[in-house]
Design an enzyme around this catalytic site. Sequence first.
Site, PDB file in Angstrom:
ATOM      1  N   TYR A 181      -0.197   1.929  -7.294  1.00  0.00           N
ATOM      2  CA  TYR A 181      -0.960   1.438  -6.146  1.00  0.00           C
ATOM      3  C   TYR A 181      -2.453   1.656  -6.369  1.00  0.00           C
ATOM      4  CZ  TYR A 181      -3.336   1.806  -1.650  1.00  0.00           C
ATOM      5  OH  TYR A 181      -4.252   1.688  -0.633  1.00  0.00           O
ATOM      6  N   ASP A 227       0.646  15.997  -3.865  1.00  0.00           N
ATOM      7  CA  ASP A 227      -0.289  16.331  -2.790  1.00  0.00           C
ATOM      8  C   ASP A 227      -1.368  17.278  -3.297  1.00  0.00           C
ATOM      9  OD1 ASP A 227       0.811  14.763  -0.839  1.00  0.00           O
ATOM     10  OD2 ASP A 227       1.915  16.369   0.154  1.00  0.00           O
ATOM     11  N   LYS A 267       0.779  -1.244   0.000  1.00  0.00           N
ATOM     12  CA  LYS A 267       0.000   0.000   0.000  1.00  0.00           C
ATOM     13  C   LYS A 267       0.809   1.292   0.000  1.00  0.00           C
ATOM     14  CE  LYS A 267      -0.408  -0.013   5.058  1.00  0.00           C
ATOM     15  NZ  LYS A 267      -1.318   0.098   6.202  1.00  0.00           N
TER      16      LYS A 267
END
Length: 342
Positions: free
Chosen positions: A150, A298, A86
């Site tokens: 992912y 982000d 993860k």
Amino acid sequence: MHSTILVTGGAGYIGSHTLVALLEDGHRVVVLDDLSNASPAALARVGEIAGKPVQLIRGDVRDGALLDQIFAMHPIDCVLHLAGVKAVGESVANPQKYFEINTQGSLALFSAMQRAGVARAVFSSTATVYGAPEFVPLTEAAALRPESPYATSKLAVEYMLAGFARAHSWRAINLRYFNPVGAHPSGRIGEDPLGEPANLFPYIAQVAGKRRQILSIFGNDYPTADGTCERDYIHVCDLAAGHVAAVNYLLNHAMPGECPAVNLGTGQAYSVLQVLAQWQATCGFDIAHQIAPRRAGDVPSYFANPAGAQSLFGWRARQDLARMCADHWAWQQQNPHGYNAD
């Protein structure tokens, strides 16, 4: 009549808390975990908390022969699939690992379920399947734009599970987590990341506990109330309760062929500085921190609309930020080196 649940990845952070919730709800559990990112001590402590021993089968979810043996030996009513890797950054550097473990592993599991006639599954997915959102809060109808191997591996499994459900009349759910934090209120089980923590809560906890020197806050010039990124943090025990609610829905109410995607979050966004302030209030002292440059990827604000879970199976998050910090800090204080002491 309570059921037997196979929990893949059950020795991990989310898995261990979910085992407690399942056992307390009266279910029987069987755990499959290769312990590559977990400790058997977590399962021993789950047994202590719940007052029931937990059976561990150590092995890889990609091992079809082992899966066939498990389904032959145990009357599995539902599979809770948590096993996987993860770390977003690692997935960018090593995408093969993520598709082999997350995607191929899920295919091996679903194929074994079909061979065994097991037709109920809850999949541990992620809110990162949404990518950079156009609007918040995020509903399950938001555009799916995964931005890492992912997230792509997780979305591939969502599609795979939905395909099995339609083709074979399974009852299934894809649960899209936001940001799990906190620990069991006993302080006996919690998050024990290997190496340097990739997430905010365990990093703050290790700085507060003197395992690390300083917290870096990546950017303070985002278009948010205080300039730092905002995220939807959910107490891991609330998340565990969401899994139990999903399992019970599949056992008692879901229709054949059904496989909805459901957000598990609070619907509340907290900034990095808000989280830090609550941690400092919890600890009673200042936590060393510094402002660092922004990190690539982000986004300013990311939080759920959790109404779907409330509507479908009557779940909502109940714990606030203060409880999340208090329980995570209790875990850190009692286990300064994680499960290593065991």
